[in-house]
Design an enzyme around this catalytic site. Structure first.
Site, PDB file in Angstrom:
ATOM      1  N   GLU A 168      12.809 -83.136 -16.224  1.00 34.92           N
ATOM      2  CA  GLU A 168      11.387 -83.234 -16.547  1.00 34.92           C
ATOM      3  C   GLU A 168      10.773 -81.846 -16.542  1.00 34.92           C
ATOM      4  OE1 GLU A 168       7.153 -85.001 -14.843  1.00 34.92           O
ATOM      5  OE2 GLU A 168       9.037 -85.597 -13.907  1.00 34.92           O
TER       6      GLU A 168
ATOM      7  N   ASP B 235      21.191 -91.651  -2.092  1.00 36.22           N
ATOM      8  CA  ASP B 235      21.251 -92.883  -2.867  1.00 36.22           C
ATOM      9  C   ASP B 235      20.018 -92.935  -3.764  1.00 36.22           C
ATOM     10  OD1 ASP B 235      21.294 -95.457  -3.865  1.00 36.22           O
ATOM     11  OD2 ASP B 235      21.910 -96.385  -1.984  1.00 36.22           O
TER      12      ASP B 235
ATOM     13  N   LYS C  31      15.973-101.076  -1.199  1.00 40.66           N
ATOM     14  CA  LYS C  31      15.733-100.610  -2.569  1.00 40.66           C
ATOM     15  C   LYS C  31      14.580-101.345  -3.232  1.00 40.66           C
ATOM     16  CE  LYS C  31      20.417 -98.892  -3.250  1.00 40.66           C
ATOM     17  NZ  LYS C  31      20.927 -99.164  -1.899  1.00 40.66           N
TER      18      LYS C  31
ATOM     19  N   HIS D  83       0.672 -81.804 -21.154  1.00 40.33           N
ATOM     20  CA  HIS D  83       1.483 -82.813 -21.824  1.00 40.33           C
ATOM     21  C   HIS D  83       1.120 -82.956 -23.297  1.00 40.33           C
ATOM     22  CE1 HIS D  83       2.014 -83.802 -17.577  1.00 40.33           C
ATOM     23  NE2 HIS D  83       3.134 -84.379 -17.937  1.00 40.33           N
TER      24      HIS D  83
END
Length: 794
Positions: free
Chosen positions: A88, A297, A223, A387
């Site tokens: 990014e 993770d 998660k 942007h």
């Protein structure tokens, strides 16, 4: 792909390179795709046992450095630079900006509040009564359950067993401390062992045997982002706090405390209405990038990114804090043992046992920094600018590297070489890295599918008369002017304050309009004076529908010296400077006094005027003030006052410039864009995209600022200016007398110092330009010499 195909995947469970290659060949077969990019393994297969199954290759993610950020934490202290793995654009820059602000204001205080990992098995019974009896019984078994769990892993310690009854089902929240491991896998194994002990006991208790059991009933929030874990914690609960003074907010974050506070207060109820868990701007950006770099993770970003971010006024500035209630991180186990991931952890001082608290504080501190930077960007109007993209009403079939081949090159070469039967046999992009000028590089964050840059080519061809031949060429593929303008505006936006606002207003008058059409037209012009100094041109390809503007030219070889020497001005000896001045003088002479004819060509684009220069004075002043704030070692208060005097009178002296003889100037005449061809030291000038109508001394002023030493003396400057004037006369032009010529140079130097030099300094704030170490002091020296001459004359 059918089920049968999937079952035929070879090498299952095998961690060898031979098995990896077998799987890759199988994938090629079932997909019909070459997949050449996956040939290289990246990591030896045998090193990935326990990390991945059916291994075929690796995917590289670039790692950038953000910071440093000054920590005043419990476990993290001192300056820290963090590796961020991301694709990014602007994330590393934004994080660094926030870190710089926090550091200049005194640093960030961080502390780990708690560290927990949970697993929540589910037990179903034949009635709510049995479920209730079980919930009551299990709370008294903590010691036995802790013993069972501890037998599985030395890193995990059971601290709590919390039964949550939902009808006939009881969910047991096993809560662990897991030391320096993330703990998801180890706590699963430990909980399984404890549950086996529970089930064994329940079989001996009448009416207590469960009708169903699962190791996870979906209450742990593994998660997943849950309100329970946001309150009770799962992972490391860590917080960071800092104070920002007004001066730092204005200088680094380019806004005000009031603007940030207002934006925050408006955003909080909006987040509540949207149902956000907690309140946050973009902590997950940093968390994900750190996770990838350090072998965490990655799926845990979902729950780890739930944050509580707060801002409040404090005196004349702000205080800000960030709480990460459930940051799942580890410094042992899992992907942390892979070589590059472990190296990143080592760089942070967090690898292995004892590192997790420091690691959690570092992640939280940098997450606070990026939150502040992004909130400030929104408050200061920089977020949208950063942007901004070029709008296109239709899909564009852009050029790709595959287009640099025979269909494009063959007609250009056949015409240039006067060989109608020429055929291109092969085209190879040379191993040299693609070269890009500063303007092309500024647009690199656009759509990467669009080809732009300077590409070295080795072209093989055949002709009926000459047989086989080869050419070393370069294809210069130009971005659109609007792409360059947007890229420059983004730099101004990141600079913030008045500069960001004013640059937006005037951005189409800073010299970049028409850069994509001007240079191809100039190369096509066939003007003899230009042809003499240009590289040999083999053709120009223009296809506006594809946004394709390509110049095919010779690749300058070993007979050319001083190419790309902007960072090495000491290589330019007096004979080189004189040769460059004499060479460009011939171009100046060809067009001197032919302003109307030059303008009538139609490709010159917008030409600056005295009236507009005066109106743009507010922009030039904002740029100079920004440079003084960002680069005070160069733009001192005295220098800023000198520049302001020049800017404030721009309308008056630019009107004098307009009355002097003007011509076609390169307008970027420096060692980035020129070289000398041996043995005669003949000028080669390329990159003419900024060419314009100006006094001829404009090119000389820029060249001298780039190549003369910072202690240049008056006699040398005078001699070179007289050489330029007499060279024009020798080429057939009628330049003014020496005094008028020197006056034109002084005004051209003023123009360069308040426009192009300030654009360089703005760029240097965000992208280092090493040549400024020489250019700025020399420009200031040349300005000083002109001030002395004016004082002596007055």
């Amino acid at each position: 792909m059918t089920t049968a195909d999937a079952e035929e995947m070879p090498g299952r469970g095998q961690y060898t390179d031979a098995a990896r290659r077998e799987r890759l060949e199988w994938l090629r077969g079932v997909t019909g795709v070459p997949l050449a990019a996956l040939d290289e393994a990246g990591i030896p297969a045998q090193d990935l046992v326990g990390n991945i199954e059916n291994y075929v290759s690796t995917v590289e993610v670039p790692v950038g450095l953000a910071g440093p950020l000054l920590f005043r934490g419990d476990a993290a202290r001192g300056p820290v630079t963090v590796p961020l793995a991301t694709t990014e654009g602007a994330l590393v820059a934004s994080t660094t900006r926030g870190a710089t602000a926090v550091t200049r204001a005194g640093g960030v205080e961080t502390r780990v509040i708690a560290q927990r990992m949970t697993r929540a098995p589910a037990f179903e019974f034949d009635g709510v009564g049995a479920a209730a009896r079980f919930a009551g019984w299990v709370t008294g078994q903590h010691a036995e359950l802790a013993e069972q769990a501890g037998a599985v892993s030395r890193h995990s310690r059971l601290v709590e067993v919390d039964p949550v009854q939902l009808g006939r089902v009881v969910h047991l929240r096993f809560v662990y401390e897991t030391a320096d491991a993330g703990g998801q896998n180890m706590t699963t194994a430990a909980t399984w062992r404890a549950c086996q002990w529970i089930n064994d006991r329940l079989t001996l208790m009448p009416g207590m045997a469960p009708t169903w059991f699962a190791i996870e009933g979906n209450m742990s929030g593994d998660k997943k982002l849950t309100h329970m874990n946001a309150i009770l914690g799962r992972g490391t609960r860590v917080t960071a706090e800092c104070a920002l003074d007004r001066a730092t907010i204005r200088r680094v974050l380019k806004t005000t405390p009031e603007a940030i506070d207002r934006t925050y207060r408006i955003a909080v109820p909006a987040a509540q209405q949207a149902g956000m868990v907690g309140f946050d701007i973009d902590a997950a950006n940093v968390i994900a990038a750190v996770y990838v770099a350090t072998g965490q993770d990655v799926a845990s970003v979902y729950e780890s990114g739930g944050a509580v971010f707060g801002v409040e006024r404090a005196g004349d500035g702000l205080r800000a804090f960030l709480l990460l209630p459930g940051l799942l991180v580890g410094t042992v186990g899992g992907g942390t043992g892979l070589p590059r991931q472990r190296a990143c952890l080592e760089a942070l001082g967090c690898a292995g046992d004892g590192g997790v608290r420091r690691f959690a504080e570092i992640v939280c501190g940098f997450a606070l920094a990026v939150n502040l930077s992004t909130l400030a960007a929104v408050a200061g109007g920089q977020f949208a600018d950063a942007h901004e993209r070029l709008g296109r009403p239709r899909r564009v079939d852009w050029l790709t590297p595959a287009d640099l081949d025979a269909p494009l090159l063959e007609p250009l070469l056949a015409k240039a070489m006067d060989e109608p039967e020429l055929r291109v046999a092969e085209v190879a992009v040379r191993a040299d890295a693609p070269q890009s000028g500063l303007l092309t590089e500024m647009t690199a964050r656009g759509d990467r599918r669009k080809l732009a840059g300077v590409f070295p080519l080795r072209v093989g061809y055949t002709t009926p008369d000459q047989g086989v031949g080869h050419l070393d060429l370069v294809a210069k593929v130009k971005p659109l002017d609007e792409e360059v303008i947007i890229a420059a505006a983004k730099l101004a936006s990141l600079s913030g304050g008045r500069l960001a606002e004013l640059y937006t207003r005037w951005r189409h008058w800073t010299g970049f309009k028409d850069v994509h059409t001007r240079e191809p037209a100039l190369y096509r012009s066939g003007d003899p004076a230009l042809t003499r100094v240009l590289p040999r041109v083999y053709g120009v390809h223009v296809d506006p529908a594809r946004e394709a503007f390509v110049i095919l030219m010779e690749r300058l070889g070993p007979d050319v010296v001083l190419k790309d020497t902007a960072d090495r001005p000491g290589l330019w000896r007096d004979e080189h400077v004189r040769a460059a001045i004499a060479g460009i003088a011939r171009v100046h002479a060809a067009w001197l006094g032919r302003e109307d004819e030059l303008a009538a060509r139609g490709w010159l684009g917008r030409v600056q005027s005295a009236e507009r220069m005066a109106a743009m004075g507010e922009l030039w002043a904002a740029m100079a003030e920004h440079a003084a704030a960002e680069h005070p070692h160069w733009i001192t208060p005295d220098v800023l006052r000198r520049l302001r005097r020049v800017i404030d009178s721009a309308g008056e002296w630019w009107a004098r410039l307009e009355r002097l003889p003007r011509t076609l100037v390169h307008n970027d005449f420096n060692p980035r864009n020129i070289a000398l061809r041996t043995p005669g030291l003949d000028l080669v000038a390329y990159d003419w995209e900024l060419a314009t109508l100006h006094v001829p001394q404009r090119d000389v002023a820029e060249l001298l600022a780039h190549v003369l030493p910072a202690d240049a003396d008056e006699s040398r400057v005078a001699a070179l200016l007289e050489l330029h004037r007499t060279s024009l006369a020798a080429a057939g032009a009628e330049p003014p007398d020496a005094a008028s010529w020197r006056e034109g140079y002084r005004l051209a130097l003023w123009d360069f110092s308040i426009t192009r030099l300030q654009l360089y300094l703005m760029t240097h704030t965000h992208r280092a330009l090493p040549f400024l170490d020489h250019l700025v002091p020399t420009t200031l020296r040349l300005l000083e010499l002109e001030d002395r001459r004016a004082a002596d004359a007055g």
